[in-house]
Design a protein around this motif. Structure first.
Motif, mmCIF file in Angstrom:
data_model
loop_
_atom_site.group_PDB
_atom_site.id
_atom_site.type_symbol
_atom_site.label_atom_id
_atom_site.label_comp_id
_atom_site.label_asym_id
_atom_site.label_seq_id
_atom_site.Cartn_x
_atom_site.Cartn_y
_atom_site.Cartn_z
ATOM 1 N N PRO A 1 89.468 39.045 24.331
ATOM 2 C CA PRO A 1 90.215 40.319 24.727
ATOM 3 C C PRO A 1 91.306 40.243 23.767
ATOM 4 O O PRO A 1 91.981 39.357 23.757
ATOM 5 C CB PRO A 1 89.758 39.846 26.112
ATOM 6 N N SER B 1 90.730 45.902 30.189
ATOM 7 C CA SER B 1 91.543 44.220 30.005
ATOM 8 C C SER B 1 90.875 44.685 28.530
ATOM 9 O O SER B 1 91.168 43.284 27.855
ATOM 10 C CB SER B 1 91.648 43.238 30.922
ATOM 11 N N THR B 2 89.301 43.811 28.198
ATOM 12 C CA THR B 2 88.809 43.284 27.546
ATOM 13 C C THR B 2 89.740 44.246 25.935
ATOM 14 O O THR B 2 89.460 43.585 24.726
ATOM 15 C CB THR B 2 87.460 43.598 27.335
ATOM 16 N N TYR C 1 82.075 44.534 28.415
ATOM 17 C CA TYR C 1 82.358 45.041 27.065
ATOM 18 C C TYR C 1 80.791 45.750 26.234
ATOM 19 O O TYR C 1 81.257 44.688 25.586
ATOM 20 C CB TYR C 1 83.845 44.572 26.483
ATOM 21 N N ASP D 1 84.256 39.197 29.913
ATOM 22 C CA ASP D 1 84.542 40.823 28.649
ATOM 23 C C ASP D 1 83.589 40.491 27.530
ATOM 24 O O ASP D 1 83.326 42.052 27.706
ATOM 25 C CB ASP D 1 85.497 39.858 27.954
ATOM 26 N N THR E 1 85.503 34.338 23.798
ATOM 27 C CA THR E 1 86.182 34.944 24.651
ATOM 28 C C THR E 1 85.758 35.132 25.759
ATOM 29 O O THR E 1 83.831 34.435 25.948
ATOM 30 C CB THR E 1 85.166 36.291 24.073
#
Lengths: 319, 208
Positions: free
Chosen positions: A284, B43-44, A74, A70, A66
């Motif tokens: 993602p 996006s994620t 997140y 990201d 990943t």
């Protein structure tokens, strides 16, 4: 014996509290002034030196890692807020140095240890693990850390130590949700592992990821990573480790006992009461694809299966 | 109590449409940027974020459409004339919400879609809410109003169970305290309470 901590290694509190307090604060401010998502506070010098000294990758992967942007934007870290981007946007000022961890309970070497004394020289290794969130999404993350087992051995737990209990920092000045009118949960956040789970070689104490110190939003300065369990077991910003004889009451199991348990092993055959755990979205979602893949038992880490022999993992008490 | 707003009459209706469209335009723009390979807030995990935002705005507008009559009675705000526009916009967000769930979360897997709707009670409630709104959308024209006469009003009472189901659908999926779901619940209770109050009062009058 050489890597065992003794009373002499315990830094007196008045000394470690002085160290680099202002530098860390200033760097965090600078970080926060730039774009929110880039607000990565500079970690402690000693941490950067230890990481800079080099490390081996002891667990690689053929899966796509990943991207850092990201994995660092997140996050579930309710102390900073329940939104996925709250942690990156609100953690710029979080102070990770000085940092101490209180270790106690049933062990021969209890004490309050400065983090730099916990992270041993040449102890760091890189491991690329799948991270499966209970919300049915997953990532692949290169962690930097050391086996929890090595720290536990240095503490010399006694035979009364059946479980390890972990606690996240409680500091409403630094964590917006801890001072909110309606906090999202009871703080401090608590997690726990059975002793054999904690001693398993896969169980990692992470102080970094992607070859650098942990970003604040990912649980700096030190967090747990238990790759075969749902992500909420991997407690962040640990300030307390305790060897106990009873199963610890972990935060999510206390808040929603119908939905979350103590073991929380990744299991495609047992659905969350409100959604399926049979598949996961690998993030993602590049190019707006759902990226749905089957979820694997123990998140693909079958080598832990023997820990649960004889336990019916579909029974509520073992979920 | 009366509130004066001085926006020229011809501009009011376009303004309502622009306001209702703004969230869709903003998140649509983020989606376009993401599709072009830019790193954005969605996006994620675009499925989760867009499902959350579209559902949030669907309920916002549904409750807004229910609030227009009480606002007129309490504050003499004559916004009821825009109720149909707001209600139709709410349905646009409902459709977006379902589309995001089907494409970005389930990966266009129709079998999985039915399975989720039947298996997950909170998704079933959401689906029921959407189904209840459908006849209201289809009969939203002047012609349908004339055709159905008294029945039209009765049919459009379906908006109440739809709103209740939609808010329960949202409440049911939260992990812990989420301010949006709580505010929606409070607003819904307030709006239903006001209507119940007025209905009871007029019922008493009819009796006496």
């Amino acid at each position: 014996m050489a890597d065992r901590l003794t009373e002499n290694d315990v830094t007196p509190k008045h000394i470690y509290l002085r160290r680099r307090e202002f530098m860390a604060g200033g760097a965090a401010m600078l970080g926060a002034l730039t774009l929110g998502r880039d607000a990565l506070a500079t970690p402690a010098d000693w941490m950067q030196q230890k990481i800079g000294a080099g490390f081996d990758t002891t667990m690689a992967t053929d899966e796509r890692i990943t991207p850092f942007e990201d994995a660092s934007t997140y996050n579930n870290y309710f102390e900073f807020g329940t939104g996925k981007s709250d942690p990156v946007n609100r953690s710029g000022d979080f102070r990770t140095d000085p940092w101490s961890v209180e270790i106690g309970g049933h062990c021969r070497n209890p004490g309050t240890y400065a983090l730099e004394d916990i992270v041993q020289p040449k102890d760091l290794e890189e491991r690329i693990y799948r991270l499966r969130c209970v919300e049915a999404w997953s990532m692949v993350i290169p962690w930097l850390g050391f086996p929890l087992a090595s720290l536990i051995e240095r503490m010399e737990p006694t035979s009364d130590a059946k479980y390890v209990r972990f606690e996240t920092l409680y500091d409403p000045d630094q964590y917006p949700n801890q001072r909110a009118w309606f906090p999202a949960m009871d703080y401090p956040y608590v997690e726990g592992l059975r002793m054999d789970e904690a001693m398993h070689p896969l169980t990692l104490m992470a102080v970094g990821m992607y070859g650098e110190a942990l970003p604040n939003q990912n649980g700096a300065p030190m967090r747990l990573v238990v790759p075969w369990k749902y992500g909420f077991k991997s407690i962040k910003a640990i300030v307390k480790i305790e060897f106990v004889s009873e199963q610890p009451a972990n935060s999510w199991a206390v808040m929603q006992p119908r939905e979350y348990g103590f073991y929380a092993n990744v299991n495609p055959n047992v659905d969350h009461p409100r959604w399926s755990q049979a598949t996961e979205r690998r993030l993602p979602s590049t190019g707006l694809q759902a990226n749905r893949i089957p979820t694997r038992m123990f998140n693909g880490y079958e080598e832990v299966a023997h820990l649960y022999e004889g336990m019916d993992l579909t029974r509520h008490r073992y979920i | 109590m009366s509130v004066q707003i001085s926006l020229p009459q011809p501009l009011r209706r376009p303004l309502v449409h622009v306001l209702c469209a703004l969230p869709l335009l903003y998140w649509g723009w983020q989606t376009v940027l993401t599709a072009q390979g830019q790193f954005t807030v969605i996006s994620t995990d675009p499925g989760a974020v867009l499902a959350d935002k579209s559902g949030f705005w669907a309920i916002n507008l549904l409750l807004a459409s229910l609030a227009l009559t009480p606002l007129q009675r309490l504050f003499r705000l004559r916004w009821v004339r825009y109720r149909r526009a707001v209600g139709l916009w709410a349905f646009v967000y409902v459709l977006t919400h379902i589309l995001v769930f089907y494409t970005l979360i389930l990966g266009r897997d129709l079998a999985e879609f039915w399975h989720e709707v039947v298996e997950r009670p909170y998704i079933l409630l959401g689906a029921l809410a959407a189904l209840l709104l459908l006849p209201l959308v289809l009969t939203s024209t002047q012609a349908a109003m004339r055709l159905l006469k008294k029945r039209w009003q009765q049919l459009h009472y379906l908006v109440y169970p739809a709103a209740i189901l939609a808010v329960i659908h949202q409440l049911w999926q939260v992990k812990s305290f989420e301010i949006g779901a709580v505010i929606h619940t409070l607003v819904l209770v307030l709006l239903l309470g006001l209507r119940l109050h007025w209905w009871l009062r007029s019922a008493r009058r009819r009796v006496s």
